[in-house]
Motif scaffolding. Structure first.
Motif, PDB file in Angstrom:
ATOM      1  N   ARG A 143       0.823  -1.209   0.000  1.00  0.00           N
ATOM      2  CA  ARG A 143       0.000   0.000   0.000  1.00  0.00           C
ATOM      3  C   ARG A 143       0.858   1.261   0.000  1.00  0.00           C
ATOM      4  O   ARG A 143       0.522   2.248  -0.643  1.00  0.00           O
ATOM      5  CB  ARG A 143      -0.949  -0.005   1.194  1.00  0.00           C
ATOM      6  CG  ARG A 143      -2.053  -1.080   1.093  1.00  0.00           C
ATOM      7  CD  ARG A 143      -3.198  -0.580   0.249  1.00  0.00           C
ATOM      8  NE  ARG A 143      -4.231  -1.546   0.001  1.00  0.00           N
ATOM      9  CZ  ARG A 143      -5.413  -1.596   0.619  1.00  0.00           C
ATOM     10  NH1 ARG A 143      -5.687  -0.766   1.587  1.00  0.00           N
ATOM     11  NH2 ARG A 143      -6.298  -2.487   0.278  1.00  0.00           N
ATOM     12  N   ILE A 201      -1.644   6.205  -6.416  1.00  0.00           N
ATOM     13  CA  ILE A 201      -2.921   5.598  -6.025  1.00  0.00           C
ATOM     14  C   ILE A 201      -2.924   5.451  -4.507  1.00  0.00           C
ATOM     15  O   ILE A 201      -2.028   4.824  -3.930  1.00  0.00           O
ATOM     16  CB  ILE A 201      -3.125   4.237  -6.707  1.00  0.00           C
ATOM     17  CG1 ILE A 201      -3.204   4.448  -8.222  1.00  0.00           C
ATOM     18  CG2 ILE A 201      -4.371   3.534  -6.160  1.00  0.00           C
ATOM     19  CD1 ILE A 201      -3.267   3.197  -9.028  1.00  0.00           C
ATOM     20  N   GLU A 242      -4.585   4.027  -1.172  1.00  0.00           N
ATOM     21  CA  GLU A 242      -5.445   3.102  -0.439  1.00  0.00           C
ATOM     22  C   GLU A 242      -4.883   3.105   0.976  1.00  0.00           C
ATOM     23  O   GLU A 242      -3.675   3.159   1.168  1.00  0.00           O
ATOM     24  CB  GLU A 242      -5.399   1.694  -1.031  1.00  0.00           C
ATOM     25  CG  GLU A 242      -6.011   1.609  -2.412  1.00  0.00           C
ATOM     26  CD  GLU A 242      -6.090   0.180  -2.922  1.00  0.00           C
ATOM     27  OE1 GLU A 242      -5.716  -0.750  -2.190  1.00  0.00           O
ATOM     28  OE2 GLU A 242      -6.524   0.000  -4.055  1.00  0.00           O
ATOM     29  N   LYS A 301      -7.597  -3.824   5.217  1.00  0.00           N
ATOM     30  CA  LYS A 301      -8.532  -2.885   4.597  1.00  0.00           C
ATOM     31  C   LYS A 301      -8.833  -3.357   3.188  1.00  0.00           C
ATOM     32  O   LYS A 301      -8.010  -3.951   2.509  1.00  0.00           O
ATOM     33  CB  LYS A 301      -7.955  -1.463   4.570  1.00  0.00           C
ATOM     34  CG  LYS A 301      -7.842  -0.864   5.952  1.00  0.00           C
ATOM     35  CD  LYS A 301      -9.209  -0.700   6.546  1.00  0.00           C
ATOM     36  CE  LYS A 301      -9.137  -0.117   7.939  1.00  0.00           C
ATOM     37  NZ  LYS A 301     -10.407  -0.016   8.570  1.00  0.00           N
ATOM     38  N   ARG A 302     -10.033  -3.055   2.731  1.00  0.00           N
ATOM     39  CA  ARG A 302     -10.473  -3.509   1.418  1.00  0.00           C
ATOM     40  C   ARG A 302     -10.309  -2.420   0.372  1.00  0.00           C
ATOM     41  O   ARG A 302     -10.146  -1.257   0.679  1.00  0.00           O
ATOM     42  CB  ARG A 302     -11.940  -3.921   1.477  1.00  0.00           C
ATOM     43  CG  ARG A 302     -12.181  -5.067   2.409  1.00  0.00           C
ATOM     44  CD  ARG A 302     -13.636  -5.372   2.485  1.00  0.00           C
ATOM     45  NE  ARG A 302     -14.294  -4.246   3.145  1.00  0.00           N
ATOM     46  CZ  ARG A 302     -15.521  -4.267   3.600  1.00  0.00           C
ATOM     47  NH1 ARG A 302     -16.243  -5.324   3.452  1.00  0.00           N
ATOM     48  NH2 ARG A 302     -16.036  -3.220   4.183  1.00  0.00           N
ATOM     49  N   SER A 303     -10.415  -2.814  -0.872  1.00  0.00           N
ATOM     50  CA  SER A 303     -10.452  -1.894  -2.010  1.00  0.00           C
ATOM     51  C   SER A 303     -11.850  -1.970  -2.600  1.00  0.00           C
ATOM     52  O   SER A 303     -12.495  -3.008  -2.544  1.00  0.00           O
ATOM     53  CB  SER A 303      -9.439  -2.308  -3.064  1.00  0.00           C
ATOM     54  OG  SER A 303      -8.146  -2.312  -2.525  1.00  0.00           O
ATOM     55  N   HIS A 304     -12.289  -0.876  -3.160  1.00  0.00           N
ATOM     56  CA  HIS A 304     -13.633  -0.843  -3.732  1.00  0.00           C
ATOM     57  C   HIS A 304     -13.604  -0.287  -5.143  1.00  0.00           C
ATOM     58  O   HIS A 304     -12.878   0.650  -5.427  1.00  0.00           O
ATOM     59  CB  HIS A 304     -14.556   0.037  -2.875  1.00  0.00           C
ATOM     60  CG  HIS A 304     -14.701  -0.447  -1.472  1.00  0.00           C
ATOM     61  ND1 HIS A 304     -15.566  -1.452  -1.125  1.00  0.00           N
ATOM     62  CD2 HIS A 304     -14.054  -0.089  -0.343  1.00  0.00           C
ATOM     63  CE1 HIS A 304     -15.466  -1.678   0.165  1.00  0.00           C
ATOM     64  NE2 HIS A 304     -14.550  -0.873   0.667  1.00  0.00           N
ATOM     65  N   HIS A 313     -15.639   4.013 -11.937  1.00  0.00           N
ATOM     66  CA  HIS A 313     -14.301   3.683 -12.415  1.00  0.00           C
ATOM     67  C   HIS A 313     -14.383   3.220 -13.863  1.00  0.00           C
ATOM     68  O   HIS A 313     -15.210   2.385 -14.215  1.00  0.00           O
ATOM     69  CB  HIS A 313     -13.670   2.586 -11.552  1.00  0.00           C
ATOM     70  CG  HIS A 313     -13.393   3.031 -10.163  1.00  0.00           C
ATOM     71  ND1 HIS A 313     -14.244   2.771  -9.125  1.00  0.00           N
ATOM     72  CD2 HIS A 313     -12.363   3.735  -9.653  1.00  0.00           C
ATOM     73  CE1 HIS A 313     -13.745   3.291  -8.016  1.00  0.00           C
ATOM     74  NE2 HIS A 313     -12.612   3.893  -8.309  1.00  0.00           N
ATOM     75  N   LEU A 350      -4.746   0.813 -12.215  1.00  0.00           N
ATOM     76  CA  LEU A 350      -4.570   0.168 -10.916  1.00  0.00           C
ATOM     77  C   LEU A 350      -3.804  -1.148 -11.053  1.00  0.00           C
ATOM     78  O   LEU A 350      -2.920  -1.448 -10.253  1.00  0.00           O
ATOM     79  CB  LEU A 350      -5.914  -0.077 -10.232  1.00  0.00           C
ATOM     80  CG  LEU A 350      -5.847  -0.814  -8.894  1.00  0.00           C
ATOM     81  CD1 LEU A 350      -5.007  -0.044  -7.880  1.00  0.00           C
ATOM     82  CD2 LEU A 350      -7.235  -1.070  -8.361  1.00  0.00           C
ATOM     83  N   THR A 396      -0.307  -1.774  -9.333  1.00  0.00           N
ATOM     84  CA  THR A 396      -0.204  -2.887  -8.385  1.00  0.00           C
ATOM     85  C   THR A 396       0.967  -3.786  -8.748  1.00  0.00           C
ATOM     86  O   THR A 396       1.745  -4.189  -7.877  1.00  0.00           O
ATOM     87  CB  THR A 396      -1.519  -3.686  -8.355  1.00  0.00           C
ATOM     88  OG1 THR A 396      -2.556  -2.835  -7.871  1.00  0.00           O
ATOM     89  CG2 THR A 396      -1.407  -4.917  -7.481  1.00  0.00           C
TER      90      THR A 396
END
Length: 71
Positions: free
Chosen positions: A23, A31, A33, A39-42, A47, A55, A59
């Motif tokens: 992260r 980016i 987060e 913790k989650r991503s949404h 988008h 992303l 990543t």
């Protein structure tokens, strides 16, 4: 994390340093987060396909740097 994730206790076995490091590196890619464990991503219909592609590229770069630093 070995085996299936079926409970909260299973999640607590994850590699905190790897996840938080990813992260932090993701922020270097522009980016944000939350750099917190579990913790989650949404995603939403707001988008675009370009957002998703960006992303995924970010990543790949971020995870690569974290794994390289651990080697």
């Amino acid at each position: 994390l070995e085996g299936p994730v079926e409970s909260y206790d299973d999640l607590l076995r994850n590699d905190v340093d790897l996840f938080v490091g990813y992260r932090h590196e993701l922020m270097r890619e522009g980016i944000f987060e939350l750099p917190l464990n579990l913790k989650r991503s949404h995603f939403s219909y707001a988008h675009t396909d370009d957002d998703v592609d960006r992303l995924l590229e970010a990543t790949e770069a971020a995870v690569g740097r974290v794994l390289e630093a651990r080697a």
